[in-house]
Design an enzyme around this catalytic site. Structure first.
Site, mmCIF file in Angstrom:
data_model
loop_
_atom_site.group_PDB
_atom_site.id
_atom_site.type_symbol
_atom_site.label_atom_id
_atom_site.label_comp_id
_atom_site.label_asym_id
_atom_site.label_seq_id
_atom_site.Cartn_x
_atom_site.Cartn_y
_atom_site.Cartn_z
ATOM 1 C CG ASP A 53 -1.711 1.193 1.527
ATOM 2 O OD1 ASP A 53 -2.411 1.690 0.166
ATOM 3 O OD2 ASP A 53 -2.074 1.709 2.523
ATOM 4 C CG ASP A 55 -1.581 7.645 0.936
ATOM 5 O OD1 ASP A 55 -0.606 8.110 0.615
ATOM 6 O OD2 ASP A 55 -2.702 7.999 0.366
ATOM 7 C CG ASP A 238 -1.612 1.962 6.873
ATOM 8 O OD1 ASP A 238 -1.938 3.260 7.429
ATOM 9 O OD2 ASP A 238 -1.716 1.808 5.764
#
Length: 332
Positions: A53, A55, A238
């Site tokens: 991923d 961000d 995250d």
């Protein structure tokens, strides 16, 4: 073997401390064979995939995004129920763990407030809602690009792990971001750098799919384009939104949480492991910790999450999900 250094899986939420700095005898004796396998794989077609991923994983960008949204709201003189629109940190933390994509976040926020929204030019009619969100997103992206140039930097260990994958041919390297391409490209070009990105196997942004995370479409699309089975794909995320997208596509997922997501019940939701970050003062997560030769002897590479709990020269603390497929196979 896939699980060369076997160990029992921990109970959900329990922490497992990886091996001390002195590598065990079995690991030292296996090193030449492993190096030979890696060298042979350097020219091989990928049979596994490492997917990042963006961000929060490559760059801790959530605070940068929040500042950019608020800058756009201010630029438009935006009010909600007569009050200036501003997203505080705690509210944005909840929002970014609930709704993917900038336009989705704004529509969610405005809908929850009955669309009592106005700009400096007056109240926003129902027919103008989509146009307003589009314009706000454009302004937010403009502001975000400027902030990224000033403040963005890679999270520890990310670039090193990418470079390891790029040096081998058995693990495809990808990025799958829910962000719009305009904002996403600015981040990865500034932090990952164009010369490194040019060597990636696949890069997808939110614009490339119809449905945002937690829908698994972006990961299903990556799997289809790569031609690699889902169980051989390892995603680094995250947030809970990203975790649900990855596991929804049948992929394994390691979480590297940020300050705004570290209290989420990732293991209970299906994460195979949670590690604070990919590198620290006394450790670094390496590609061999995550992937290993297939135990069938086929010469292909597969995901080896259990290897994280036995990392050579590593003091990383990992939380294991005892119900994951790999944990069950390790305990067998």
């Amino acid at each position: 073997m896939l699980l060369q250094n076997r160990c029992a899986a921990a109970a959900p939420g329990r922490t497992v401390r990886a091996a001390p700095l002195a590598a065990p005898r079995s690991a030292r004796s296996a090193a030449p064979a492993r190096r030979a396998a890696v060298a042979a794989a350097a020219s091989a077609k990928p049979t596994a995939a490492l997917i990042f991923d963006c961000d929060g994983v490559i760059v801790e960008t959530e605070e940068l995004h929040r500042r950019a949204y608020n800058g756009a709201f201010e630029a438009f003189g935006l009010t909600v129920k007569g009050e200036p629109c501003e997203w505080p940190t705690k509210y944005y933390d909840r929002l970014q763990n609930t709704v993917a994509g900038g336009k989705g976040k704004m529509k969610y926020h405005f809908s929850n407030n009955g669309w009592e929204v106005a700009t400096a030019d007056g109240a926003v009619a129902e027919a103008g809602r989509d146009a307003l969100v589009d314009a706000l997103q454009d302004k937010k992206t403009e502001i975000y690009k400027r902030i990224v140039e000033e403040a963005a930097e890679a999270r520890p260990g990310v670039l090193e792990l990418m470079d390891e994958a790029l040096a081998r041919g058995d693990v495809a390297l990808c990025i799958c971001s829910a962000a719009t391409k305009a904002g996403f490209e600015k981040v990865v070009n500034s932090v990952v750098k164009p010369e490194r990105l040019a060597r990636f196997d696949l890069i997808l942004a939110g614009d490339d799919v119809n449905n945002k995370k937690p829908d698994p479409e972006i990961y299903n699309t990556a799997r289809a384009r790569l031609g690699i089975a889902a169980e051989r794909c390892l995603v680094i995320e995250d947030s809970m939104v990203g975790l649900r997208a990855a596991t929804g596509a049948g992929m394994h997922c390691v979480i590297t949480p940020t300050a705004s997501t570290e209290d989420q019940p990732f293991c209970e939701e299906g994460a195979a492991a949670v590690v604070a970050q990919l590198a620290g003062p006394n450790y670094r997560v390496r590609l061999d910790d995550l992937f290993a030769p297939c135990p069938s002897g086929s010469g292909e590479t597969v995901v080896n999450l259990q290897g994280m709990a036995n990392m050579e020269g590593n003091e990383c603390v990992v939380q294991w999900n005892a119900n994951s497929r790999l944990a069950k196979s390790a305990a067998a």
